[in-house]
Design a protein around this motif. Structure first.
Motif, PDB file in Angstrom:
ATOM      1  N   GLU A 236      37.003  56.558  71.028  1.00 64.27           N
ATOM      2  CA  GLU A 236      36.724  56.867  72.435  1.00 64.27           C
ATOM      3  C   GLU A 236      37.749  56.220  73.358  1.00 64.27           C
ATOM      4  OE1 GLU A 236      34.726  59.103  73.742  1.00 64.27           O
ATOM      5  OE2 GLU A 236      34.334  59.623  71.653  1.00 64.27           O
ATOM      6  N   LEU A 237      38.207  55.008  73.019  1.00 66.94           N
ATOM      7  CA  LEU A 237      39.245  54.349  73.821  1.00 66.94           C
ATOM      8  C   LEU A 237      40.503  55.208  73.851  1.00 66.94           C
ATOM      9  CD1 LEU A 237      40.631  52.003  75.319  1.00 66.94           C
ATOM     10  CD2 LEU A 237      41.119  51.001  73.080  1.00 66.94           C
ATOM     11  N   LEU A 238      40.908  55.719  72.681  1.00 62.97           N
ATOM     12  CA  LEU A 238      42.132  56.531  72.626  1.00 62.97           C
ATOM     13  C   LEU A 238      41.950  57.874  73.322  1.00 62.97           C
ATOM     14  CD1 LEU A 238      44.854  55.662  71.328  1.00 62.97           C
ATOM     15  CD2 LEU A 238      42.915  54.237  70.664  1.00 62.97           C
ATOM     16  N   ARG A 239      40.757  58.437  73.236  1.00 61.57           N
ATOM     17  CA  ARG A 239      40.505  59.693  73.960  1.00 61.57           C
ATOM     18  C   ARG A 239      40.631  59.469  75.472  1.00 61.57           C
ATOM     19  NH1 ARG A 239      36.473  60.250  69.878  1.00 61.57           N
ATOM     20  NH2 ARG A 239      36.856  62.065  68.536  1.00 61.57           N
ATOM     21  N   SER A 240      40.077  58.360  75.941  1.00 57.62           N
ATOM     22  CA  SER A 240      40.128  58.094  77.384  1.00 57.62           C
ATOM     23  C   SER A 240      41.551  57.786  77.832  1.00 57.62           C
ATOM     24  CB  SER A 240      39.187  56.939  77.750  1.00 57.62           C
ATOM     25  OG  SER A 240      39.604  55.725  77.152  1.00 57.62           O
ATOM     26  N   LEU A 241      42.309  57.075  77.001  1.00 58.16           N
ATOM     27  CA  LEU A 241      43.700  56.782  77.346  1.00 58.16           C
ATOM     28  C   LEU A 241      44.534  58.061  77.343  1.00 58.16           C
ATOM     29  CD1 LEU A 241      44.282  53.489  75.296  1.00 58.16           C
ATOM     30  CD2 LEU A 241      44.193  53.718  77.795  1.00 58.16           C
ATOM     31  N   GLY A 242      44.284  58.931  76.359  1.00 57.82           N
ATOM     32  CA  GLY A 242      44.999  60.192  76.323  1.00 57.82           C
ATOM     33  C   GLY A 242      44.725  61.034  77.554  1.00 57.82           C
ATOM     34  N   GLU A 243      43.458  61.104  77.945  1.00 55.65           N
ATOM     35  CA  GLU A 243      43.086  61.875  79.132  1.00 55.65           C
ATOM     36  C   GLU A 243      43.716  61.290  80.383  1.00 55.65           C
ATOM     37  OE1 GLU A 243      39.024  63.257  81.554  1.00 55.65           O
ATOM     38  OE2 GLU A 243      38.868  62.193  79.636  1.00 55.65           O
ATOM     39  N   ALA A 244      43.706  59.965  80.493  1.00 55.45           N
ATOM     40  CA  ALA A 244      44.273  59.296  81.666  1.00 55.45           C
ATOM     41  C   ALA A 244      45.771  59.568  81.820  1.00 55.45           C
ATOM     42  CB  ALA A 244      44.017  57.796  81.589  1.00 55.45           C
ATOM     43  N   HIS A 245      46.445  59.804  80.704  1.00 53.72           N
ATOM     44  CA  HIS A 245      47.892  60.040  80.754  1.00 53.72           C
ATOM     45  C   HIS A 245      48.255  61.500  80.533  1.00 53.72           C
ATOM     46  CE1 HIS A 245      49.024  55.813  81.107  1.00 53.72           C
ATOM     47  NE2 HIS A 245      48.035  55.544  80.275  1.00 53.72           N
ATOM     48  N   GLY A 246      47.262  62.384  80.658  1.00 53.01           N
ATOM     49  CA  GLY A 246      47.526  63.813  80.582  1.00 53.01           C
ATOM     50  C   GLY A 246      47.958  64.288  79.216  1.00 53.01           C
ATOM     51  N   MET A 247      47.432  63.678  78.166  1.00 51.12           N
ATOM     52  CA  MET A 247      47.818  64.039  76.813  1.00 51.12           C
ATOM     53  C   MET A 247      46.627  64.615  76.050  1.00 51.12           C
ATOM     54  SD  MET A 247      50.328  60.830  75.821  1.00 51.12           S
ATOM     55  CE  MET A 247      51.370  61.838  74.747  1.00 51.12           C
ATOM     56  N   GLN A 248      46.920  65.577  75.184  1.00 52.59           N
ATOM     57  CA  GLN A 248      45.884  66.165  74.328  1.00 52.59           C
ATOM     58  C   GLN A 248      45.640  65.224  73.156  1.00 52.59           C
ATOM     59  OE1 GLN A 248      46.951  70.016  72.832  1.00 52.59           O
ATOM     60  NE2 GLN A 248      45.331  70.011  71.282  1.00 52.59           N
ATOM     61  N   THR A 249      44.388  64.870  72.894  1.00 47.35           N
ATOM     62  CA  THR A 249      44.073  63.855  71.886  1.00 47.35           C
ATOM     63  C   THR A 249      43.262  64.440  70.731  1.00 47.35           C
ATOM     64  OG1 THR A 249      44.032  62.154  73.617  1.00 47.35           O
ATOM     65  CG2 THR A 249      43.046  61.578  71.499  1.00 47.35           C
ATOM     66  N   GLU A 250      43.655  64.055  69.530  1.00 46.42           N
ATOM     67  CA  GLU A 250      42.926  64.423  68.316  1.00 46.42           C
ATOM     68  C   GLU A 250      42.669  63.153  67.516  1.00 46.42           C
ATOM     69  OE1 GLU A 250      43.668  66.882  64.104  1.00 46.42           O
ATOM     70  OE2 GLU A 250      45.192  66.904  65.693  1.00 46.42           O
ATOM     71  N   ILE A 251      41.452  62.986  67.030  1.00 53.03           N
ATOM     72  CA  ILE A 251      41.100  61.826  66.212  1.00 53.03           C
ATOM     73  C   ILE A 251      40.868  62.298  64.782  1.00 53.03           C
ATOM     74  CG2 ILE A 251      39.532  59.894  65.860  1.00 53.03           C
ATOM     75  CD1 ILE A 251      41.143  59.695  68.459  1.00 53.03           C
ATOM     76  N   ILE A 252      41.576  61.683  63.840  1.00 55.65           N
ATOM     77  CA  ILE A 252      41.462  62.030  62.419  1.00 55.65           C
ATOM     78  C   ILE A 252      40.656  60.946  61.718  1.00 55.65           C
ATOM     79  CG2 ILE A 252      42.757  62.415  60.281  1.00 55.65           C
ATOM     80  CD1 ILE A 252      45.084  63.371  62.048  1.00 55.65           C
ATOM     81  N   LYS A 253      39.708  61.374  60.914  1.00 56.11           N
ATOM     82  CA  LYS A 253      38.860  60.422  60.201  1.00 56.11           C
ATOM     83  C   LYS A 253      39.469  60.046  58.852  1.00 56.11           C
ATOM     84  CE  LYS A 253      34.576  61.856  62.443  1.00 56.11           C
ATOM     85  NZ  LYS A 253      34.442  60.622  63.236  1.00 56.11           N
ATOM     86  N   ASP A 254      39.100  58.865  58.350  1.00 55.52           N
ATOM     87  CA  ASP A 254      39.615  58.397  57.068  1.00 55.52           C
ATOM     88  C   ASP A 254      38.724  58.874  55.927  1.00 55.52           C
ATOM     89  OD1 ASP A 254      37.388  56.710  57.034  1.00 55.52           O
ATOM     90  OD2 ASP A 254      38.521  54.912  57.559  1.00 55.52           O
ATOM     91  N   TYR A 255      38.980  58.363  54.728  1.00 53.29           N
ATOM     92  CA  TYR A 255      38.250  58.810  53.537  1.00 53.29           C
ATOM     93  C   TYR A 255      36.770  58.421  53.575  1.00 53.29           C
ATOM     94  CZ  TYR A 255      43.160  58.939  52.165  1.00 53.29           C
ATOM     95  OH  TYR A 255      44.510  59.161  52.142  1.00 53.29           O
ATOM     96  N   SER A 256      36.425  57.474  54.451  1.00 50.12           N
ATOM     97  CA  SER A 256      35.028  57.057  54.584  1.00 50.12           C
ATOM     98  C   SER A 256      34.329  57.746  55.750  1.00 50.12           C
ATOM     99  CB  SER A 256      34.955  55.534  54.772  1.00 50.12           C
ATOM    100  OG  SER A 256      35.500  54.868  53.656  1.00 50.12           O
ATOM    101  N   GLY A 257      35.025  58.669  56.418  1.00 47.37           N
ATOM    102  CA  GLY A 257      34.437  59.375  57.546  1.00 47.37           C
ATOM    103  C   GLY A 257      34.504  58.610  58.850  1.00 47.37           C
ATOM    104  N   LEU A 258      35.363  57.583  58.914  1.00 45.80           N
ATOM    105  CA  LEU A 258      35.498  56.760  60.118  1.00 45.80           C
ATOM    106  C   LEU A 258      36.760  57.147  60.884  1.00 45.80           C
ATOM    107  CD1 LEU A 258      34.639  53.299  58.526  1.00 45.80           C
ATOM    108  CD2 LEU A 258      33.093  54.820  59.773  1.00 45.80           C
ATOM    109  N   ASP A 259      36.705  57.032  62.215  1.00 49.51           N
ATOM    110  CA  ASP A 259      37.893  57.287  63.024  1.00 49.51           C
ATOM    111  C   ASP A 259      39.018  56.373  62.552  1.00 49.51           C
ATOM    112  OD1 ASP A 259      36.367  59.047  64.447  1.00 49.51           O
ATOM    113  OD2 ASP A 259      36.198  57.815  66.251  1.00 49.51           O
ATOM    114  N   ARG A 260      40.230  56.945  62.323  1.00 46.07           N
ATOM    115  CA  ARG A 260      41.320  56.119  61.789  1.00 46.07           C
ATOM    116  C   ARG A 260      42.687  56.420  62.378  1.00 46.07           C
ATOM    117  NH1 ARG A 260      40.506  51.546  60.556  1.00 46.07           N
ATOM    118  NH2 ARG A 260      38.748  52.221  59.272  1.00 46.07           N
ATOM    119  N   ILE A 261      42.957  57.688  62.742  1.00 40.84           N
ATOM    120  CA  ILE A 261      44.261  58.043  63.275  1.00 40.84           C
ATOM    121  C   ILE A 261      44.063  58.779  64.600  1.00 40.84           C
ATOM    122  CG2 ILE A 261      46.447  59.262  62.889  1.00 40.84           C
ATOM    123  CD1 ILE A 261      45.915  57.038  60.848  1.00 40.84           C
ATOM    124  N   ALA A 262      44.817  58.378  65.611  1.00 40.06           N
ATOM    125  CA  ALA A 262      44.783  59.051  66.913  1.00 40.06           C
ATOM    126  C   ALA A 262      46.110  59.765  67.145  1.00 40.06           C
ATOM    127  CB  ALA A 262      44.511  58.060  68.030  1.00 40.06           C
TER     128      ALA A 262
END
Length: 267
Positions: A236-262
């Motif tokens: 959520e932090l990276l999504r908000s930072l992406g939005e604040a800077h006018g960037m499209q954000t995608e979050i990729i989950k790891d092998y355990s189903g946890l957010d890992r790559i922005a």
């Protein structure tokens, strides 16, 4: 020392994978053939005895072996750099599949160089700039670039990631320090053998993202992207930072189903 004794010593020291790691040390350090590990071989080796005791003191296995596998490559590692981890392969995999042939990219907080080097090794005609504050880590990264035969495609820079760099890049990749101070205090013993500055990113772990995105945004080409490794609770932090800077954000989950790559894409 017998294999059973080594397993018992590592078990006593609290090593979760005591049997597996003892077998690895017998094979790699003691040069005991794999077929003999099915039984209870004895190996009269001072180097092996020392390695078992080092692991019992919770020195990471990769530091004892002096190398670690990552992506499709093998890397030299020392206590000057973070040990490459499987979850970081997700970042490299994204980069390999989205950086076009002939593009230039940057790896910020490069450490062992594994992100930049594996990306170079698995893309065509690309070139990289790799930056780190640690002189020791850059020495390791240079060795790995030579080992991977990509020294002519990578430029190493000694500097502070939070001061920025010059140049234009299609992608900026980074596994920055993102662990919070409180979480760091509760990690397993082996972590404290690795460089603390490679882990801790401020009180909530988000300091580097908040500073790096506005600092490096203008270094990105139109249509380019940031690829950050992140903590499981930082999506959520990276999504908000992406939005604040006018960037499209995608979050990729790891092998355990946890957010890992922005992934933050420049419009």
């Amino acid at each position: 020392m017998r294999l059973s004794s080594a397993i018992a010593r590592l078990t006593e020291a609290g090593i979760d994978e005591a049997r597996l790691e003892a077998r690895i040390l017998f094979s790699r350090i003691g040069k005991v053939p794999e077929c003999e590990l099915l039984f209870d071989p004895e190996c009269d080796s001072a180097e092996l005895d020392s390695a078992i005791e080092a692991r019992a003191r919770r020195i990471p296995l990769a530091y004892i072996l002096g190398e670690a596998d990552f992506y499709r490559e093998n890397y030299v590692v020392t206590p000057d750099c973070l040990i490459p981890r499987p979850e970081t392969e997700l970042l490299v995999d994204y980069a390999v599949n989205h950086i076009p042939c002939g593009a230039r990219f940057a790896d910020i907080c490069t450490g062992s160089g594994c992100i930049a080097i594996s990306t170079l090794k698995n893309t065509e005609g690309t070139a990289a700039v790799a930056l780190d504050l640690s002189v020791g880590a850059l020495d390791v990264a240079r060795r790995n670039a030579e080992r991977g035969a990509v020294s002519d495609r990578i430029e190493f820079i000694h500097g502070d990631a939070l001061l920025g760099i010059e140049g234009e890049f299609f992608a900026i990749l980074s596994n920055p320090p993102y662990v919070s101070e409180s979480a760091y205090a509760e990690l397993e013993a082996e972590i404290y053998r690795e460089p603390k500055m490679a882990f801790v990113g401020g009180i909530d772990g988000g300091d580097f993202y908040r500073k790096m995105i506005p600092l490096y945004k203008n270094n990105l080409q139109s249509g380019g992207f940031f690829a950050f490794e992140i903590g499981y609770d930082q999506g959520e932090l990276l999504r908000s930072l992406g939005e604040a800077h006018g960037m499209q954000t995608e979050i990729i989950k790891d092998y355990s189903g946890l957010d890992r790559i922005a992934i933050l894409k420049k419009q």
